[in-house]
Design a protein around this motif. Structure first.
Motif, PDB file in Angstrom:
ATOM      1  N   TYR A   1      -2.687   3.272   5.662  1.00 25.07           N
ATOM      2  CA  TYR A   1      -2.686   2.433   5.435  1.00 25.07           C
ATOM      3  C   TYR A   1      -2.778   1.173   6.179  1.00 25.07           C
ATOM      4  CZ  TYR A   1       0.496   5.489   2.908  1.00 25.07           C
ATOM      5  OH  TYR A   1       1.044   6.353   2.537  1.00 25.07           O
TER       6      TYR A   1
ATOM      7  N   ARG B   1       0.787  -1.369   0.046  1.00 25.32           N
ATOM      8  CA  ARG B   1      -0.258  -0.104   0.137  1.00 25.32           C
ATOM      9  C   ARG B   1       0.997   0.980   0.236  1.00 25.32           C
ATOM     10  NH1 ARG B   1      -4.643  -1.745   4.648  1.00 25.32           N
ATOM     11  NH2 ARG B   1      -5.549  -2.965   3.467  1.00 25.32           N
TER      12      ARG B   1
ATOM     13  N   ALA C   1       5.426   0.449  -2.769  1.00 23.48           N
ATOM     14  CA  ALA C   1       5.069  -0.332  -4.176  1.00 23.48           C
ATOM     15  C   ALA C   1       4.691   1.278  -5.059  1.00 23.48           C
ATOM     16  CB  ALA C   1       3.897  -1.114  -3.920  1.00 23.48           C
ATOM     17  N   TYR C   2       3.763   2.180  -4.573  1.00 27.93           N
ATOM     18  CA  TYR C   2       3.375   3.127  -4.558  1.00 27.93           C
ATOM     19  C   TYR C   2       4.481   4.950  -4.324  1.00 27.93           C
ATOM     20  CZ  TYR C   2      -0.989   1.203  -5.954  1.00 27.93           C
ATOM     21  OH  TYR C   2      -2.083   0.474  -6.109  1.00 27.93           O
TER      22      TYR C   2
ATOM     23  N   HIS D   1       5.308   6.063  -1.591  1.00 31.25           N
ATOM     24  CA  HIS D   1       4.684   6.625  -0.757  1.00 31.25           C
ATOM     25  C   HIS D   1       5.683   7.325   0.483  1.00 31.25           C
ATOM     26  CE1 HIS D   1       0.253   5.952  -1.565  1.00 31.25           C
ATOM     27  NE2 HIS D   1       1.220   6.253  -2.159  1.00 31.25           N
TER      28      HIS D   1
END
Length: 139
Positions: A71, A56, A59-60, A62
Motif C-alpha cells: 500500500y 487503499r 475501503a476494500y 483488506h
C-alpha cells in the motif's frame, strides 16, 4: 541561509518493508503522526500515510496483517539536509507533496512537512508550497 536541517523533524518514524498495516497504524496512533517511512538498509523505499491505509486498504476490506509495502507510495522523493528551504517549498509545490524525507549521504535523517514550512519559517514559503499542492493535476 537556512537549510532543511534547521527546520526538519529529526529521526522520523520508520518501519521495515515487512511491517503490517496494523503495526503501522498502531505507530501512527502512538506517535500522533500521519505518515511512516518504509526503509531498507536506512534508505527509503516507500512512504505510507493514514489516508493511504484508509483509501487503499480499509475501503476494500483488506486484511490488516498484510505487509505495508502493498500500500505504500514508492519512488520516494527526498532532499538533502543541506538543501535550501526555498527549494523544498518549490519541490513541494511542483510535485504536490505534503512531506519530504530529508537525507544525508542517502540515509534518512529527518522529515520536512508543509507544517514545518508554516511553523518554522518566515516569508510565506508554506503559501508557495500550499498553492502548488492545491492545484489539480491532469490525471
Amino acid at each position: 541561509m537556512p537549510t532543511l536541517r534547521d527546520i526538519m523533524t529529526p529521526d522520523p518514524v520508520t518501519v521495515d518493508p515487512m511491517a503490517t498495516l496494523k503495526e503501522v497504524a498502531t505507530l501512527m496512533l502512538e506517535q500522533d503522526i500521519g505518515s511512516v517511512l518504509v526503509v531498507e538498509n536506512d534508505r527509503p523505499t516507500g512512504i505510507i500515510t493514514d489516508r493511504d491505509i484508509v483509501i487503499r486498504a480499509v475501503a476494500y476490506g483488506h486484511d490488516f496483517g498484510t505487509p505495508v509495502t502493498d500500500y505504500t507510495t514508492g519512488d520516494v522523493f527526498t532532499m538533502d539536509a543541506n538543501a535550501s528551504i526555498e527549494d523544498a517549498a518549490r519541490e513541494m509545490a511542483e510535485r504536490q507533496l505534503h512531506r519530504i524525507p530529508v537525507t544525508e549521504n542517502g540515509r534518512v535523517v529527518g522529515m520536512i512537512s508543509l507544517g514545518d514550512l508554516a511553523n518554522r519559517t518566515v516569508g510565506g514559503m508554506d503559501q508557495e508550497a500550499l498553492e502548488g499542492i492545491s492545484v489539480p493535476t491532469d490525471q
